[in-house]
Design a protein around this motif. Structure first.
Motif, PDB file in Angstrom:
ATOM      1  N   LEU A 240     -54.907 -47.454 -33.325  1.00  0.00           N
ATOM      2  CA  LEU A 240     -56.405 -47.481 -32.846  1.00  0.00           C
ATOM      3  C   LEU A 240     -56.420 -49.105 -32.178  1.00  0.00           C
ATOM      4  N   ALA A 241     -55.880 -50.183 -32.500  1.00  0.00           N
ATOM      5  CA  ALA A 241     -55.864 -51.513 -32.140  1.00  0.00           C
ATOM      6  C   ALA A 241     -55.059 -51.519 -30.801  1.00  0.00           C
ATOM      7  N   SER A 242     -53.850 -50.685 -30.671  1.00  0.00           N
ATOM      8  CA  SER A 242     -53.055 -50.826 -29.657  1.00  0.00           C
ATOM      9  C   SER A 242     -53.216 -49.414 -28.607  1.00  0.00           C
ATOM     10  N   ILE A 243     -54.117 -48.610 -28.937  1.00  0.00           N
ATOM     11  CA  ILE A 243     -54.266 -47.642 -28.047  1.00  0.00           C
ATOM     12  C   ILE A 243     -54.451 -47.903 -26.674  1.00  0.00           C
ATOM     13  N   ASP A 244     -55.155 -48.931 -26.236  1.00  0.00           N
ATOM     14  CA  ASP A 244     -55.385 -49.424 -24.882  1.00  0.00           C
ATOM     15  C   ASP A 244     -54.334 -50.108 -24.436  1.00  0.00           C
ATOM     16  N   ASP A 245     -53.181 -50.341 -24.769  1.00  0.00           N
ATOM     17  CA  ASP A 245     -52.032 -51.184 -24.493  1.00  0.00           C
ATOM     18  C   ASP A 245     -51.152 -50.069 -23.779  1.00  0.00           C
ATOM     19  N   GLU A 246     -50.486 -50.426 -22.734  1.00  0.00           N
ATOM     20  CA  GLU A 246     -49.750 -49.675 -21.973  1.00  0.00           C
ATOM     21  C   GLU A 246     -48.684 -48.860 -22.758  1.00  0.00           C
ATOM     22  N   ASP A 247     -48.124 -49.481 -23.543  1.00  0.00           N
ATOM     23  CA  ASP A 247     -47.027 -49.154 -24.373  1.00  0.00           C
ATOM     24  C   ASP A 247     -47.453 -48.161 -25.344  1.00  0.00           C
ATOM     25  N   TYR A 248     -48.551 -48.131 -25.553  1.00  0.00           N
ATOM     26  CA  TYR A 248     -49.191 -46.995 -26.857  1.00  0.00           C
ATOM     27  C   TYR A 248     -48.805 -45.308 -26.187  1.00  0.00           C
ATOM     28  N   GLY A 249     -47.975 -44.685 -26.983  1.00  0.00           N
ATOM     29  CA  GLY A 249     -47.596 -43.476 -26.250  1.00  0.00           C
ATOM     30  C   GLY A 249     -46.082 -43.607 -25.923  1.00  0.00           C
ATOM     31  N   LEU A 250     -45.497 -44.611 -25.909  1.00  0.00           N
ATOM     32  CA  LEU A 250     -44.303 -44.861 -25.487  1.00  0.00           C
ATOM     33  C   LEU A 250     -43.294 -44.643 -26.820  1.00  0.00           C
ATOM     34  N   CYS A 251     -42.061 -44.132 -26.979  1.00  0.00           N
ATOM     35  CA  CYS A 251     -41.217 -44.368 -27.973  1.00  0.00           C
ATOM     36  C   CYS A 251     -40.707 -45.502 -28.068  1.00  0.00           C
ATOM     37  N   VAL A 252     -40.515 -46.242 -29.009  1.00  0.00           N
ATOM     38  CA  VAL A 252     -40.139 -47.570 -29.384  1.00  0.00           C
ATOM     39  C   VAL A 252     -38.688 -47.626 -29.314  1.00  0.00           C
ATOM     40  N   ALA A 253     -38.217 -46.222 -29.571  1.00  0.00           N
ATOM     41  CA  ALA A 253     -36.442 -46.419 -29.371  1.00  0.00           C
ATOM     42  C   ALA A 253     -35.987 -46.125 -28.140  1.00  0.00           C
ATOM     43  N   CYS A 254     -36.580 -45.067 -27.319  1.00  0.00           N
ATOM     44  CA  CYS A 254     -35.988 -44.552 -25.784  1.00  0.00           C
ATOM     45  C   CYS A 254     -36.832 -44.994 -24.955  1.00  0.00           C
ATOM     46  N   GLU A 255     -38.188 -45.461 -25.067  1.00  0.00           N
ATOM     47  CA  GLU A 255     -38.949 -45.744 -24.320  1.00  0.00           C
ATOM     48  C   GLU A 255     -39.648 -44.654 -23.321  1.00  0.00           C
ATOM     49  N   GLU A 256     -39.323 -43.468 -23.638  1.00  0.00           N
ATOM     50  CA  GLU A 256     -39.971 -42.198 -23.060  1.00  0.00           C
ATOM     51  C   GLU A 256     -41.372 -41.995 -23.590  1.00  0.00           C
ATOM     52  N   PRO A 257     -42.094 -41.187 -22.950  1.00  0.00           N
ATOM     53  CA  PRO A 257     -43.413 -41.112 -23.438  1.00  0.00           C
ATOM     54  C   PRO A 257     -43.325 -39.988 -24.661  1.00  0.00           C
ATOM     55  N   ILE A 258     -44.316 -40.063 -25.517  1.00  0.00           N
ATOM     56  CA  ILE A 258     -44.307 -39.358 -26.572  1.00  0.00           C
ATOM     57  C   ILE A 258     -45.012 -38.372 -26.392  1.00  0.00           C
ATOM     58  N   PRO A 259     -44.806 -37.010 -26.435  1.00  0.00           N
ATOM     59  CA  PRO A 259     -45.716 -35.803 -26.070  1.00  0.00           C
ATOM     60  C   PRO A 259     -46.908 -35.935 -26.561  1.00  0.00           C
ATOM     61  N   LEU A 260     -48.124 -35.709 -25.825  1.00  0.00           N
ATOM     62  CA  LEU A 260     -49.236 -35.747 -26.200  1.00  0.00           C
ATOM     63  C   LEU A 260     -49.591 -34.858 -27.597  1.00  0.00           C
TER      64      LEU A 260
END
Length: 117
Positions: A74-94
């Motif tokens: 919740l604290a990071s949801i507005d960050d541009e990195d939220y929703g990106l995989c921390v390993a491959c940096e691809e978007p995590i499916p919605l």
């Protein structure tokens, strides 16, 4: 991810947090010893009471851990990195984020992590 999708996820996380906190408060009594050592009950009943207490404690720990992860999401949801995989940096499916909003890995990378365990 669109701003609308972020808002929907934020609302979902907030409702999940509220539900988990309610469940945690409702089950807090299950972690208190139901049977004192000097109580006059049978051996089996005492073992069952201890097992029930341990299960309640484990459930409370799991809820507290998930609450912590959801609060971080919740604290990071507005960050541009939220929703990106921390390993491959691809978007995590919605769809994955709707099920597990605290997810930090896509399915493939999460599977790779599990395989390493």
């Amino acid at each position: 991810m669109t701003p609308q999708q972020r808002r929907e996820l934020k609302t979902h996380i907030e409702s999940e947090l509220a539900l988990l906190k309610e469940e945690l408060a409702a089950t807090e009594g299950n972690t208190k010893p139901a049977v004192t050592p000097d109580s006059a009950i049978g051996r089996i009943s005492r073992v069952e009471a201890m097992q029930s207490r341990h299960i309640g404690e484990a459930s409370a720990r799991a809820r507290k851990a998930r609450i912590g992860r959801l609060e971080l999401a919740l604290a990071s949801i507005d960050d541009e990195d939220y929703g990106l995989c921390v390993a491959c940096e691809e978007p995590i499916p919605l769809a994955r984020l709707r099920l597990i909003p605290e997810a930090t890995h896509c399915v493939a990378c999460a599977a790779d992590l599990e395989a390493l365990k």
